[in-house]
Each structure stands twice: as structure tokens, then as C-alpha cells.
Design an enzyme around this catalytic site. Structure first.
Site, PDB file in Angstrom:
ATOM      1  N   ASP A 127       6.453   1.057   2.383  1.00 46.10           N
ATOM      2  CA  ASP A 127       5.947   1.492   3.878  1.00 46.10           C
ATOM      3  C   ASP A 127       4.686   1.268   4.120  1.00 46.10           C
ATOM      4  O   ASP A 127       3.795   2.129   3.554  1.00 46.10           O
ATOM      5  CB  ASP A 127       6.511   2.800   4.233  1.00 46.10           C
ATOM      6  CG  ASP A 127       6.006   3.158   5.468  1.00 46.10           C
ATOM      7  OD1 ASP A 127       5.141   2.647   5.982  1.00 46.10           O
ATOM      8  OD2 ASP A 127       6.370   4.585   5.862  1.00 46.10           O
ATOM      9  N   GLN A 164       0.302   2.663   7.278  1.00 45.97           N
ATOM     10  CA  GLN A 164      -1.000   3.116   7.167  1.00 45.97           C
ATOM     11  C   GLN A 164      -1.693   2.319   6.118  1.00 45.97           C
ATOM     12  O   GLN A 164      -3.148   2.507   6.348  1.00 45.97           O
ATOM     13  CB  GLN A 164      -0.850   4.689   6.710  1.00 45.97           C
ATOM     14  CG  GLN A 164      -0.113   5.636   7.199  1.00 45.97           C
ATOM     15  CD  GLN A 164      -0.733   5.983   8.650  1.00 45.97           C
ATOM     16  OE1 GLN A 164      -2.174   5.578   9.148  1.00 45.97           O
ATOM     17  NE2 GLN A 164      -0.078   6.083   9.738  1.00 45.97           N
TER      18      GLN A 164
END
Lengths: 142, 428
Positions: free
Chosen positions: B222, B225
Site C-alpha cells: 500500500d 503515503q
């Protein structure tokens, strides 16, 4: 004092403040002064959903009126709860359910806070009205 | 890439810049590219520190969006007319720009999604459904965003598999030895966040992936960010899947990227049925389109995809290393300045961090901090940051998070500090 009189009084008080800092200072003060909720009322079913901080709202009938008490870990929410209690507590369920809480917009809080789900103001109002409707239904039963 | 106390070399420090490259970063010039920053909130100049939630958009991106609608709007891929051809070319140009941006081998390994969350759900629903079975295990970490927890939880529930969780230490670093212990012949998938949204921790995903590969297990990263702050190289990481969103990368909302290795994507069933993803349809049988279209059913988000290219070009032109250097300086300044505030404790002091400062102040609820800071014109995020299990790990109801982007300044951090002193004065 009627619900609308209490609202007008709050609006007059807030008219004294120039900016948001002052308004919040006052709300924080109210929050600090709100008596803490008894631990036995801090139960799951008294928790209000949809707030960033935990808020408890307890309702209790007294004669044909409904009394509210509230608490929160966040002081500003507690101060807002204090204002709602001042307006709605110790009135009949019918009056509470019917109340048009114009003071929230009139002191600028509607625009400032009620839009976001994080602050819990809208949830508190909804919950207080739900309590009122529930007691209304309960009392109208033969 | 900073610890809370001392700077450590990260993967994007100044020494990685090509020799002779100018390190000067003109933040005023950058700020001028972001029209939204030039406004007052409650009479005070806006300080926008909610960049981990979404970044602001430079004028070039805003112009790309309106220019698309003003000049070439058409549905893509099958139109025979000029506008459709132009729109298709621009749309596909973004795919190639993204490929270069993440150093993927092949353009068709870049799938457009609605965002990180959809990318994760896509992989869980296709690769996950194919490979996770009863009695198997999926490993995630304690610091995952809910969007990298819930899809795997749903999958495990459906399949009768178990979700295992890599623990983290007090600083917010994954305990690697514990992760190694979790891996076994039962492991069927690993999903891990590259950079924590709540703590800023940069996870050693390359090592995590290599270890999983020893067991023949595939890994999804993921990168929501990470994309705006790190130089993401999916081949160097050897990531099987890598997902991120445009809107945290100075691009529009509603568009995200799923990178997947071609062989994996080819073997996966489609995610959604509809137009675009088919080769031939009859009522008896449908054959699916080739990559990447197999995973892009329906008319896509054309305008935002095209503007994402502009966002990536904007970031690339400034130079990620240069931006990272600026952001690291901001983090260092913030960490030092915040530590001076009585009762304040930084949450997340990992070995390597991006520019996120999460903190708590003794005796004051984060929500109160956020509301008072807003009256000072300072936008921060408060709460659990969609990482409730992580907050539980630290025994906190939430934190206040200031996350910095390329256009932020030290002066703005000083405004945050002044705001926090006001919070203390009002609330303690």
C-alpha cells in the site's frame, strides 16, 4: 424558561464575542463546569455514535419532563452538550421533539461545526430528540 | 527520512542527486503554484498540514482538468473521430508516465483504479479469491490503514483463512523477527503499508517482500503515503502489487494506480464486468480484453487520469530528492519545536520517517486541539486516522497529526507551535 427563551439568551451571550477564539473560550469554560456524568450512566447504550470523541448522553424522566445529562472526554464537545442541555433539559418530550434549535445557526456553530460528522453536535441533537420521541411513545401507551 | 531526534540517511537524500544538480528549493515559487494556499481561515492565513489526507493541487493540474473538458472531451478507445483519438492518446500517455514514475517494466502493468482502496479490493477479490484458501493465512501489519485490513478480513472470513498481524515496537517500527516467525507454509499472501499514514514510518518493504518470496508468497504494498515522498521503484522492491492514489500526489481525486506484475495480472480473473474489459460478448460466452483493459470496466475517469500525468510531471520536474530534502528539514524543525511544548509527546519515532508529526498532549483531547488550531487557521487531522488497531496498540484514542508537503514552510510550523501554546492556555 421556554426553549426559545433559553435559545435567545444564549444568542445574546454569544453576541458579546468578537471571534471564534472567544466563543470557544466560553464553550470550554462551560465544558469544564458541566458536572461529570455518574459512572453508572457511562454505558454502551448511552454512547453517541459518529463522534470523534466519546460522548455519553443520559436521559431521565422527572414528572412529565425529561432531564438530560452528558459527558465527553473532549472539553469543547462537553461545552456544546452543556448548551444543548441548557436549552432542552427539563422540558416535556413534546416540546423537545418539536424544538427548532435555531440558536446553533444563530451563534454561527451550524456553519462552523455541524457540517462535519466528527464533532458530534448533530448527533447529540438527534439523540436528544430520539429520547424525547421514545418517552412520548412510552407515556402515550395505556 | 528522519528519526524523531536525529537525521538518518534515507533513500532519497541529497547525496542521491546527480552530481552538480542544484539543491536549491524555492518554496515561495512552489507556493505560488498552489492557488488554494493563498487564503485566510477565520481571518488568519491558512496553514495546511493535512497533506497525508490529501495534498493541494498545483495550477497546472487544475488547468489540465479544465483544458480537457474545454478541448478534447470524448469517450476513449473506440471512437473513430478526432476528439476520441486525442482523448485516448492523452489518457494512455498517463499510463506511460506512471510506468516511468514507478519504474515498472511494462505499460500494461499499470491499471487505473478509483484509488488505493479500490486497488486493494481488486487484488483481494481476484488474486486473493484464487489463492487464499481454508486454513491459509494472510499477513498484514499493525499499522495498516483500515483499507488494507478490511478487504483481507472479508476475504479470510469468506475463505475460512486467518489474518495474522506483524507486531510493531514502541517507536512504530515493524518487529522484523516477529514477521519472519509469522511466515510459514500456511502463508498465502502478505499485504503491507510502505509508509504509515499515522506515524510516518517507512517500512522495509524490500526486505519484507524478499522474505515472503522465500516462501513463494506474493506481496501487495500500500503505497498511498509513499508515492509523494519516496522514489518508488517497483522492480527494485520486487513488489508483486503496488497501489497508490493520485490525490495524495498533488493530482485529482478519484483516480489511483494498481501496479501488478504482468504474469500475475494475466492469470487473475477480471474484477468487474462491463464495457471496455471485453473482447467479444455473446449470451453464451464472453472473452475478456487484454491487459490493462481487462481490469478497467466501463468508461473510466478520463479527465482526472489525464490531469494525473500533469501532477506527476510537476513533481518530477521539481525533483523528488529535492522535495524530500525540503520535507525532511520541515520534519526536523517540527520535531524539535514540538518537543519543546510541555506535555507533548511525539507518537511514531521510527528509524526512517516521512514528514508526518503525530502527537498527543497530556490531558487534552485531540479533537479539542484540532478545533482550536482551526480557529488559528491551522488545518491538522485529529482522531484515529483510520488506523484503530494501531491506536489501540499505543493505548490512545487518537492523535493530532501534522503532515507536511512540498509547499509548507518552517514559518508555518512556527504558527502551529504558537497555536498549540494557545491550546495549552485555553485548555489546561
Amino acid at each position: 424558561m421556554t426553549i426559545n427563551e433559553a435559545q435567545d439568551q444564549i444568542v445574546d451571550e454569544f453576541a458579546l464575542f468578537d471571534d471564534w477564539s472567544d466563543k470557544y473560550e466560553y464553550i470550554i469554560d462551560l465544558g469544564k463546569k458541566l458536572p461529570p456524568l455518574d459512572d453508572r450512566h457511562k454505558k454502551e447504550e448511552n454512547k453517541i455514535k459518529g463522534c470523534q470523541s466519546t460522548v455519553w448522553l443520559h436521559a431521565e424522566p422527572k414528572d412529565d419532563h425529561l432531564l438530560f445529562e452528558a459527558d465527553s472526554e473532549a472539553v469543547i464537545v462537553k461545552g456544546l452538550a452543556s448548551l444543548l442541555i441548557r436549552v432542552l433539559s427539563d422540558h416535556s418530550p413534546e416540546e423537545i421533539a418539536r424544538a427548532n434549535l435555531s440558536f446553533i445557526d444563530r451563534i454561527g456553530m451550524g456553519q462552523h461545526l455541524a457540517q462535519t460528522r466528527s464533532n458530534g453536535l448533530a448527533s447529540m441533537v438527534k439523540q436528544m430528540k430520539l429520547y424525547a420521541l421514545a418517552y412520548q411513545a412510552k407515556m402515550s401507551k395505556p | 527520512m528522519l528519526t524523531a531526534v536525529q537525521p538518518t540517511p534515507g533513500n532519497l537524500t541529497a547525496d542521491r542527486l546527480p552530481k552538480g544538480e542544484d539543491l536549491a528549493f524555492d518554496v515561495d515559487k512552489v507556493r505560488a503554484d498552489f492557488p488554494i494556499l493563498d487564503q485566510t481561515i477565520h481571518g488568519k492565513p491558512l496553514v495546511y498540514f493535512d497533506n497525508a489526507a490529501t495534498t493541494q493541487k498545483p495550477m497546472a493540474v487544475i488547468r489540465a482538468l479544465s483544458s480537457y473538458y474545454e478541448t478534447i472531451n470524448a469517450n476513449i478507445h473506440r471512437g473513430i473521430h478526432t476528439l476520441a483519438e486525442k482523448a485516448t492518446a492523452e489518457y494512455e500517455a498517463t499510463r506511460e508516465t506512471v510506468r516511468q514514475f514507478i519504474h515498472a517494466s511494462l505499460t500494461e502493468e499499470v491499471i487505473f483504479t478509483r484509488g488505493t482502496t479500490e486497488g486493494i479490493n481488486l487484488v483481494a477479490s481476484t488474486y486473493g479469491r484464487q489463492h487464499v484458501t481454508r486454513g491459509g493465512e494472510v499477513i498484514i501489519s499493525t499499522m495498516e490503514h483500515h483499507s488494507n485490513i478490511v478487504p483481507w478480513q472479508m476475504l479470510c472470513e469468506e475463505k475460512g483463512a486467518t489474518l495474522r498481524v506483524m507486531p510493531i515496537d514502541e517507536n512504530g517500527d515493524i518487529v522484523f523477527e516477529e514477521y519472519e516467525k509469522l511466515l510459514s507454509e500456511k502463508t498465502q499472501f502478505v499485504a503491507v503499508v510502505h509508509v504509515s499514514n499515522s506515524l510516518g514510518t517507512i517500512n522495509p518493504v524490500k526486505r519484507i517482500i524478499a522474505k515472503a518470496h522465500e516462501y513463494g508468497v506474493k506481496v501487495l504494498v500500500d503505497g498511498a503515503q509513499a508515492a509523494a515522498h519516496l522514489d518508488v521503484d517497483v522492480r527494485d522492491l520486487d513488489a508483486d502489487f503496488y497501489v497508490f492514489s493520485s490525490h495524495k500526489l498533488y493530482g485529482p481525486t478519484g483516480i489511483g494506480i494498481l501496479y501488478g506484475k504482468k504474469a500475475l495480472l494475466e492469470a487473475m480473473p477480471p474484477y468487474q464486468g462491463g464495457g471496455e474489459m471485453i473482447k467479444e460478448v455473446s449470451f453464451e460466452k464472453t472473452t475478456y480484453n487484454e491487459l490493462p483493459y481487462k481490469f478497467e470496466a466501463g468508461t473510466p475517469n478520463i479527465a482526472d487520469t489525464i490531469a494525473l500525468k500533469t501532477a506527476i510531471e510537476y513533481v518530477t520536474r521539481l525533483g523528488k530528492a529535492r522535495v524530500a530534502r525540503h520535507e525532511n528539514e520541515l520534519l526536523r524543525h517540527a520535531t524539535e519545536a514540538l518537543t519543546e511544548i510541555p506535555g507533548l509527546r511525539i507518537v511514531g519515532t521510527a528509524r526512517e520517517k516521512i514528514s508526518v508529526a503525530s502527537f498527543v498532549i497530556e490531558g487534552i483531547h485531540p479533537q479539542d486541539i484540532g478545533i482550536i488550531l482551526d480557529t488559528q487557521g491551522v488545518a491538522v487531522r485529529t482522531g484515529h486516522h483510520c488506523t484503530q488497531p494501531l491506536m489501540k496498540r499505543f493505548g490512545l484514542p487518537g492523535t493530532t497529526r501534522a503532515s507536511f508537503a512540498m509547499y509548507n514552510t518552517k514559518e508555518e510550523i512556527n504558527r502551529l507551535v504558537t497555536g498549540l501554546h494557545k491550546v495549552l492556555k485555553m485548555l489546561s
